[in-house]
Design an enzyme around this catalytic site. Structure first.
Site, PDB file in Angstrom:
ATOM      1  CB  SER A   1      -0.888  -0.004   1.255  1.00  0.00           C
ATOM      2  OG  SER A   1      -1.478   1.261   1.489  1.00  0.00           O
TER       3      SER A   1
ATOM      4  CE1 TYR B   1      -2.848  -1.269   5.848  1.00  0.00           C
ATOM      5  CE2 TYR B   1      -2.342   0.964   5.140  1.00  0.00           C
ATOM      6  CZ  TYR B   1      -2.802  -0.302   4.859  1.00  0.00           C
ATOM      7  OH  TYR B   1      -3.219  -0.603   3.578  1.00  0.00           O
TER       8      TYR B   1
END
Length: 307
Positions: free
Chosen positions: A160, A186
């Site tokens: 990501s 994350y």
């Protein structure tokens, strides 16, 4: 410096576009997290091209419904379901222990995002690092011989743009000393997923296994349910078909034959950036995510944790 790989596709290309005229008959693929979003679309595209596809999912009941729909939509009966919860090592080991025969494509697609509070998973490690990285690392290790037996396999690591918000902090992977930060945790897990591909490619390319990582783009799926209102700007958003395009391209396109250890977005290799962005979805890859020493160190850390 190696020239960036470019393809005839772009951010508007879809999974169907990039796999057009590709024949995957006789190929076998495993896709984690294939009950929603780009996981389902990746499975659909590979199955439509003739691959035998295993949906490696946490909830087999939901997987069976998806599989039935995909069989109808693609005309491919060889779509199977297996329980694989990458947050649960017993589940991963049970799957890899029973896999037989070659595996041509492994797409590490499952993931969790920005848990609002600190949670711990595998061996007490921070949950996003444990799920997004450790579970997939264990899966790749367990399937290594099957990938090697394919005589030319692809490992695809779905990362990501969130990786731009944190390197892997080796001295405090699990927020035992620093305050927990949902976006930072994350980001660390997504950097780890890029490093997994970098080191897998270095170690395994001699076995015919090439590995690459990617940013799919911002797609409105269940993954974003914990973002607390943090939105990706409109120019970076994609449909599910566009979001799955880079995964499918890396998994199946003959154009990337022999290419590995790289990070892609919008169906092309991403340029490196040198500063943390102010918003999600910004293009580019951080140098620390491609760093060979970081990749080797993380592999050794992961191996020590799993053993």
């Amino acid at each position: 410096m190696t020239k960036l790989f470019s393809s005839p596709f772009d951010r508007d290309s879809t999974a169907s576009d990039v796999i057009k005229d590709v024949d995957l008959s006789g190929k076998r693929a495993v896709i984690t997290g294939a009950t929603s979003g780009i996981g389902v679309e990746t499975a659909r595209a590979l199955a439509a091209a003739g691959a035998e596809v295993t949906l490696a999912v946490r909830r087999p009941d939901a997987g069976e419904q998806i599989a039935a729909d995909l069989r109808t939509r693609t005309g491919n009966a060889a779509i199977r379901v297996a329980r694989v919860d990458v947050a649960d090592l017993e589940s991963v080991h049970a799957f890899t222990a029973t896999w037989t025969g070659p595996l041509h494509i492994l797409v590490n697609n499952a993931g969790i995002m920005m848990l609002p509070e600190l949670q711990r998973g595998i061996s007490g490690h921070e949950q996003q690092f444990a799920t997004n990285y450790l579970g997939h690392f264990a899966l790749a290790l367990g399937l290594h011989s099957a990938l090697a037996d394919a005589g030319g396999a692809r490992l695809v690591s779905v990362s990501s743009s969130g990786h731009l918000f944190s390197p892997v902090v080796f001295d405090d992977l699990d927020y035992r000393f620093r305050p927990y930060d949902a976006l930072g945790a994350y980001g660390q897990s997504k950097t780890a997923e890029v490093l997994l591909a970098v080191e897998a490619d270095r170690r395994w390319s001699g076995d015919g296994i090439r590995a690459n990582a990617l940013h799919p783009g911002a797609i409105a799926t269940n993954l974003q349910r914990h973002t607390g209102g943090l939105k990706t700007p409109e120019p970076y958003r994609k449909t599910i078909g566009q979001g799955a395009a880079t995964s499918v391209f890396l998994a199946a396109s003959p154009l990337v034959e022999g290419i590995g250890g790289r990070y892609f977005e919008d169906v092309n290799e991403a340029p490196q950036v040198t500063a943390r962005p102010t918003e999600l979805g910004v293009p580019g890859v951080a140098p620390y995510a491609l760093d060979a020493s970081n990749a080797e160190r993380l592999w050794e850390v992961g191996t020590a944790i799993l053993h």
